[in-house]
Design an enzyme around this catalytic site. Structure first.
Site, PDB file in Angstrom:
ATOM      1  N   ASN A 126      13.181   3.757  32.621  1.00 33.59           N
ATOM      2  CA  ASN A 126      14.075   3.140  33.598  1.00 33.59           C
ATOM      3  C   ASN A 126      13.495   3.070  35.010  1.00 33.59           C
ATOM      4  O   ASN A 126      13.929   2.254  35.814  1.00 33.59           O
ATOM      5  CB  ASN A 126      15.449   3.823  33.599  1.00 33.59           C
ATOM      6  CG  ASN A 126      15.394   5.297  33.913  1.00 33.59           C
ATOM      7  OD1 ASN A 126      14.379   5.958  33.681  1.00 33.59           O
ATOM      8  ND2 ASN A 126      16.469   5.819  34.453  1.00 33.59           N
ATOM      9  N   GLY A 148      14.179  12.264  30.553  1.00 31.07           N
ATOM     10  CA  GLY A 148      14.862  11.389  29.612  1.00 31.07           C
ATOM     11  C   GLY A 148      16.225  11.934  29.262  1.00 31.07           C
ATOM     12  O   GLY A 148      16.829  12.696  30.026  1.00 31.07           O
ATOM     13  N   SER A 149      16.715  11.573  28.093  1.00 28.79           N
ATOM     14  CA  SER A 149      18.063  11.968  27.692  1.00 28.79           C
ATOM     15  C   SER A 149      18.111  13.428  27.282  1.00 28.79           C
ATOM     16  O   SER A 149      17.116  13.999  26.814  1.00 28.79           O
ATOM     17  CB  SER A 149      18.536  11.097  26.526  1.00 28.79           C
ATOM     18  OG  SER A 149      17.842  11.434  25.335  1.00 28.79           O
ATOM     19  N   VAL A 183      17.225  13.918  23.451  1.00 25.72           N
ATOM     20  CA  VAL A 183      15.807  14.069  23.117  1.00 25.72           C
ATOM     21  C   VAL A 183      15.260  15.358  23.728  1.00 25.72           C
ATOM     22  O   VAL A 183      14.422  16.032  23.119  1.00 25.72           O
ATOM     23  CB  VAL A 183      15.012  12.842  23.610  1.00 25.72           C
ATOM     24  CG1 VAL A 183      13.522  13.029  23.351  1.00 25.72           C
ATOM     25  CG2 VAL A 183      15.506  11.577  22.919  1.00 25.72           C
ATOM     26  N   GLY A 184      15.744  15.726  24.913  1.00 23.30           N
ATOM     27  CA  GLY A 184      15.296  16.968  25.534  1.00 23.30           C
ATOM     28  C   GLY A 184      15.558  18.173  24.649  1.00 23.30           C
ATOM     29  O   GLY A 184      14.732  19.096  24.562  1.00 23.30           O
ATOM     30  N   GLU A 222      13.877  17.093  33.202  1.00 16.71           N
ATOM     31  CA  GLU A 222      14.842  16.419  34.068  1.00 16.71           C
ATOM     32  C   GLU A 222      15.577  15.447  33.159  1.00 16.71           C
ATOM     33  O   GLU A 222      15.021  14.443  32.727  1.00 16.71           O
ATOM     34  CB  GLU A 222      14.138  15.716  35.227  1.00 16.71           C
ATOM     35  CG  GLU A 222      15.116  15.315  36.334  1.00 16.71           C
ATOM     36  CD  GLU A 222      15.571  13.878  36.220  1.00 16.71           C
ATOM     37  OE1 GLU A 222      16.665  13.647  35.646  1.00 16.71           O
ATOM     38  OE2 GLU A 222      14.849  12.997  36.694  1.00 16.71           O
ATOM     39  N   CYS A 231      20.039   8.479  35.987  1.00 13.63           N
ATOM     40  CA  CYS A 231      20.581   9.802  35.659  1.00 13.63           C
ATOM     41  C   CYS A 231      21.519  10.338  36.719  1.00 13.63           C
ATOM     42  O   CYS A 231      22.335  11.225  36.447  1.00 13.63           O
ATOM     43  CB  CYS A 231      19.435  10.788  35.414  1.00 13.63           C
ATOM     44  SG  CYS A 231      18.285  10.916  36.796  1.00 13.63           S
TER      45      CYS A 231
END
Length: 495
Positions: A162, A241-242, A245-246, A263, A297
């Site tokens: 993004n 990222g999300s 997925v983190g 983050e 975010c």
């Protein structure tokens, strides 16, 4: 050469990169359907099996580029190159088209490129924090302690789509400045934008192997990411990222006790007190919610407004949202904000809207439909804690408005989230704001300003939970090591 000189040369190299970034990257992104190779050990190479994947424009669905899809052997070569380069890089001076891929609006593209310049300048200044310290030992009289910040080794960095240039730079710049080497995995949605970063670092004469970049197809990414994490040369992982997925990456890293910097997502609250300037607050809140159609975010999502001004603020927010049409900014002259980056993303956003409505929420603005990946701005009231639209990051054009009576109630609602990234507090009483802000559990609390804000010298950070943990700082990408100089021992021998 001492460590201060090493740091100075690394700072000089980063400053050189600053002046190349915008102009050259625009030229390179203008190529028609470019091929994006891997970047391993200073060489631009195809994947070892010549496999590629298409990069598709989310508006037109046309192919705008092809990218090499790395194999396991390619990832191993990148790690080996980074490990080999680390042996000299830690001790040596440095001198020995975004719009097509992600459909970002023009103003956000300028942020992506423009903020990168300031970020690199601020990163270069961090070298001042890498000096050595000397102090007397508090345990051994006459001893001296040398405290050093030393590089860790190979860092595995994963950057999102993004803000592909700015966030790729953040993923690599501080680790490299600290003397580490990096394997960067680009997003499969923006490989060209992130390859340009590696290309520019090479032109700034970064030694081969210090930065390596691999792009991986969506279907191969989970297995190869896990494989890289297992490698014994990899000392730390940073991921933006999300939170979904983190959590997967954290689970893989935990198997090998690999430390991480994350983050992740946000569900930013905006608290509006009764003494606020309604017009100013409404504009700041809507801007924070709809920049890049909420695909940030730090996007404002939960508006908590004191009852006495709730009707006036709600009316103003709804009016502003109705005036902002989402669409294809490149073909629709009436569109003022962009579409989402993909149709599956739009479907997920709408499913959250429908669930909230089924659980009692009311729609004040919006029709709960999509046109391709275009969703118009939506405003809700009656979204309840515990529902998915309250609890989870939507990454779409939405705001929910909740009324409160007391300050304690507002703080409780603001903190009723697993996200801890960013918030805002709107009031004309700055004294009260200073007392209230520390009670909001977010890394950033913005007084009378948008939730979309961070300071470049500190970066964005969460306080745990679904927003992640750790910092993109010199402390997080170095090890503190101690060397203790003992005086000559006095041995008392007896026969």
């Amino acid at each position: 050469m001492n460590s201060e000189m090493h740091v100075m040369f690394r700072r000089i190299a980063l400053n050189k990169i600053i002046h190349r970034t915008i102009a050259e990257s625009r030229i390179r992104m203008s190529e028609a359907n470019p091929f994006t190779p891997l970047f391993v050990n200073g060489q631009k190479v195809p994947s070892s099996d010549n496999k590629t994947f298409d990069v598709v424009n989310p508006y037109s669905h046309s192919v705008v580029g092809r990218a090499a899809s790395a194999t396991s052997a390619d990832c191993l070569a990148a790690i080996d190159a980074a490990h080999a380069a680390f042996k000299t890089w830690e001790h040596s001076p440095l001198q020995q088209l975004y719009e097509e891929e992600t459909a970002a609006p023009a103003d956000f593209c300028m942020y992506n490129w423009g903020s990168s310049q300031q970020f690199l300048r601020d990163t270069a200044k961090l070298g001042d924090l890498l000096g050595e310290e000397r102090t007397a030992s508090d345990r051994a009289p006459g001893s001296e302690v040398l405290v050093q910040r030393r590089a860790m080794g190979v860092i595995f960095s994963i950057a999102p789509w993004n803000a592909p240039v700015a966030l790729a730079l953040r993923a690599i710049a501080v680790p490299i400045l600290c003397g580490n080497t990096v394997v960067l995995k680009s997003s499969e949605l923006s490989p060209r934008s992130q390859f340009i970063v590696a290309d520019l670092f090479q032109e700034a004469r970064l030694p081969a192997g210090v930065l390596n970049l691999v792009s991986v197809s969506r279907e191969d990414s989970p297995a190869l990411t896990a494989e890289i994490i297992t490698h014994p040369f990899v000392r730390k992982i940073n991921f933006t990222g999300s939170d979904r997925v983190g959590r997967i990456i954290a689970g893989e890293a935990a198997k090998y006790l690999r430390p991480c910097v994350f983050e992740l997502g946000g569900k930013a609250p905006a608290i509006v007190l009764g003494d606020v300037d309604i017009d100013v607050a409404a504009k700041g809140i809507v801007s924070g919610a709809l920049v890049y159609l909420g695909q940030v975010c730090m996007s404002t999502s939960r508006v908590l407004v004191q009852r006495g001004v709730s009707d006036a603020l709600t009316e103003k927010i709804c009016g502003l949202c109705k005036s902002l049409k989402a669409g294809d900014l490149y073909t629709d002259p009436t569109a003022k904000i962009s579409a989402l980056f993909s149709e599956p993303s739009a479907d997920n956003v709408l499913s959250m809207f429908r669930e909230a409505i089924g659980e009692g929420a009311q729609v004040l603005v919006g029709d709960v439909t999509r046109d391709g990946s275009v969703i118009q701005p939506h405003v809700f009231t009656g979204v309840k804690p515990g529902t998915r639209l309250w609890e989870r990051e939507a990454f779409g054009p939405e705001l929910s408005i909740t009324t409160f009576d007391t300050i304690d109630e507002a703080i409780e609602l603001a903190n009723m989230s697993d996200y801890t990234l960013s918030s805002s507090l709107w009031t004309s009483d700055l004294g009260a704001a200073e007392k209230l802000a520390p009670r909001i559990r977010t890394g950033y609390t913005n007084i009378n300003g948008s939730t979309i804000h961070s300071e470049s010298f500190l970066g964005l950070f969460g306080l745990g939970g679904s927003s992640g943990y750790g910092r993109f700082s010199t402390e997080d990408f170095t090890d503190r090591r101690l060397v203790v100089f003992h005086p000559p021992p006095q041995y008392h021998l007896t026969s």
